[in-house]
Write a protein that holds these residues in place. Sequence first.
Motif, mmCIF file in Angstrom:
data_model
loop_
_atom_site.group_PDB
_atom_site.id
_atom_site.type_symbol
_atom_site.label_atom_id
_atom_site.label_comp_id
_atom_site.label_asym_id
_atom_site.label_seq_id
_atom_site.Cartn_x
_atom_site.Cartn_y
_atom_site.Cartn_z
ATOM 1 N N VAL A 9 0.866 -1.178 0.000
ATOM 2 C CA VAL A 9 0.000 0.000 0.000
ATOM 3 C C VAL A 9 0.900 1.225 0.000
ATOM 4 O O VAL A 9 1.985 1.210 0.597
ATOM 5 N N GLY A 10 0.446 2.251 -0.669
ATOM 6 C CA GLY A 10 1.204 3.490 -0.729
ATOM 7 C C GLY A 10 0.888 4.406 0.436
ATOM 8 O O GLY A 10 -0.176 4.324 1.042
ATOM 9 N N THR A 11 1.833 5.295 0.729
ATOM 10 C CA THR A 11 1.640 6.284 1.784
ATOM 11 C C THR A 11 2.273 7.604 1.381
ATOM 12 O O THR A 11 3.255 7.638 0.642
ATOM 13 N N LYS A 12 1.703 8.671 1.912
ATOM 14 C CA LYS A 12 2.279 10.001 1.738
ATOM 15 C C LYS A 12 3.248 10.308 2.870
ATOM 16 O O LYS A 12 4.118 11.142 2.742
ATOM 17 N N ASN A 13 3.048 9.632 4.013
ATOM 18 C CA ASN A 13 3.830 9.912 5.215
ATOM 19 C C ASN A 13 4.219 8.578 5.851
ATOM 20 O O ASN A 13 3.431 7.976 6.585
ATOM 21 N N LEU A 14 5.421 8.111 5.575
ATOM 22 C CA LEU A 14 5.854 6.790 6.038
ATOM 23 C C LEU A 14 5.888 6.701 7.559
ATOM 24 O O LEU A 14 5.495 5.687 8.131
ATOM 25 N N GLN A 15 6.307 7.741 8.238
ATOM 26 C CA GLN A 15 6.370 7.721 9.706
ATOM 27 C C GLN A 15 4.977 7.550 10.308
ATOM 28 O O GLN A 15 4.773 6.743 11.216
ATOM 29 N N GLN A 16 4.006 8.280 9.795
ATOM 30 C CA GLN A 16 2.628 8.171 10.288
ATOM 31 C C GLN A 16 2.058 6.789 9.972
ATOM 32 O O GLN A 16 1.405 6.176 10.818
ATOM 33 N N ALA A 17 2.312 6.298 8.770
ATOM 34 C CA ALA A 17 1.819 4.970 8.388
ATOM 35 C C ALA A 17 2.452 3.886 9.251
ATOM 36 O O ALA A 17 1.773 2.947 9.675
ATOM 37 N N LYS A 54 6.401 4.589 -0.121
ATOM 38 C CA LYS A 54 6.162 5.776 -0.924
ATOM 39 C C LYS A 54 6.236 5.313 -2.374
ATOM 40 O O LYS A 54 7.161 4.576 -2.744
ATOM 41 N N PRO A 55 5.264 5.683 -3.216
ATOM 42 C CA PRO A 55 5.272 5.209 -4.598
ATOM 43 C C PRO A 55 6.594 5.503 -5.313
ATOM 44 O O PRO A 55 7.136 6.604 -5.215
ATOM 45 N N GLY A 56 7.095 4.499 -6.013
ATOM 46 C CA GLY A 56 8.370 4.600 -6.694
ATOM 47 C C GLY A 56 8.376 5.571 -7.858
ATOM 48 O O GLY A 56 9.433 6.062 -8.255
ATOM 49 N N ASN A 57 7.195 5.887 -8.401
ATOM 50 C CA ASN A 57 7.144 6.780 -9.555
ATOM 51 C C ASN A 57 7.102 8.258 -9.163
ATOM 52 O O ASN A 57 7.004 9.130 -10.018
ATOM 53 N N GLY A 58 7.128 8.534 -7.844
ATOM 54 C CA GLY A 58 7.118 9.915 -7.379
ATOM 55 C C GLY A 58 5.749 10.575 -7.378
ATOM 56 O O GLY A 58 5.610 11.710 -6.928
ATOM 57 N N GLN A 59 4.733 9.875 -7.857
ATOM 58 C CA GLN A 59 3.380 10.426 -7.866
ATOM 59 C C GLN A 59 2.737 10.237 -6.484
ATOM 60 O O GLN A 59 3.185 9.400 -5.690
ATOM 61 N N PRO A 60 1.671 10.989 -6.181
ATOM 62 C CA PRO A 60 1.017 10.848 -4.880
ATOM 63 C C PRO A 60 0.448 9.452 -4.645
ATOM 64 O O PRO A 60 -0.023 8.808 -5.592
ATOM 65 N N ALA A 61 0.498 9.001 -3.411
ATOM 66 C CA ALA A 61 -0.131 7.732 -3.037
ATOM 67 C C ALA A 61 -1.643 7.917 -3.059
ATOM 68 O O ALA A 61 -2.160 8.927 -2.593
ATOM 69 N N THR A 62 -2.343 6.944 -3.617
ATOM 70 C CA THR A 62 -3.806 6.952 -3.612
ATOM 71 C C THR A 62 -4.280 5.559 -3.217
ATOM 72 O O THR A 62 -3.526 4.595 -3.290
ATOM 73 N N HIS A 63 -5.513 5.453 -2.784
ATOM 74 C CA HIS A 63 -6.053 4.149 -2.400
ATOM 75 C C HIS A 63 -7.046 3.660 -3.448
ATOM 76 O O HIS A 63 -7.609 4.440 -4.199
ATOM 77 N N ALA A 64 -7.228 2.376 -3.467
ATOM 78 C CA ALA A 64 -8.134 1.759 -4.439
ATOM 79 C C ALA A 64 -9.572 1.902 -3.975
ATOM 80 O O ALA A 64 -9.884 1.660 -2.814
ATOM 81 N N ASN A 65 -10.452 2.263 -4.882
ATOM 82 C CA ASN A 65 -11.870 2.295 -4.590
ATOM 83 C C ASN A 65 -12.385 0.866 -4.695
ATOM 84 O O ASN A 65 -12.318 0.265 -5.751
#
Length: 128
Positions: A9-17, A54-65
């Motif tokens: 799963v992706g995250t914007k904030n690894l410490q918080q996750a 953190k996503p490897g492509n540098g784009q924002p992390a998003t979740h699946a609907n």
Amino acid sequence: MAIFTHVCVGTKNLQQADKFYTAALGTLGVKNLGPMGETATLYGAESPEFVVLKPGNGQPATHANGGTIGFHASSREAVRQFHAAGLANGGSDEGAPGPRAFTPTSYAAYLRDPDGNKITAYCFNDGE
């Protein structure tokens, strides 16, 4: 035979996750196995099976609907502890602990992590 090598799963904030997942998954016997470089953390019982990154492509992390990741709970009490630990560490409620219509013995709780990823803990034991 297992059908997955791992789930991410992706995250914007690894410490918080990490705070959220270490607490919530720890109640299920899943350990924080440590970092993988500076962009990911590995979790598992003995070997890495779940990765927060953190996503490897540098784009924002998003979740699946419609996407949900389910974790095994050994007891209904473990489901309740999972839910409480997740809420206390930045998660939000997506379904309080309780029986589910999935099977006659199913008992589960659902959370959203701080990035909006949906996870659940399920117990299929009859009773406590």
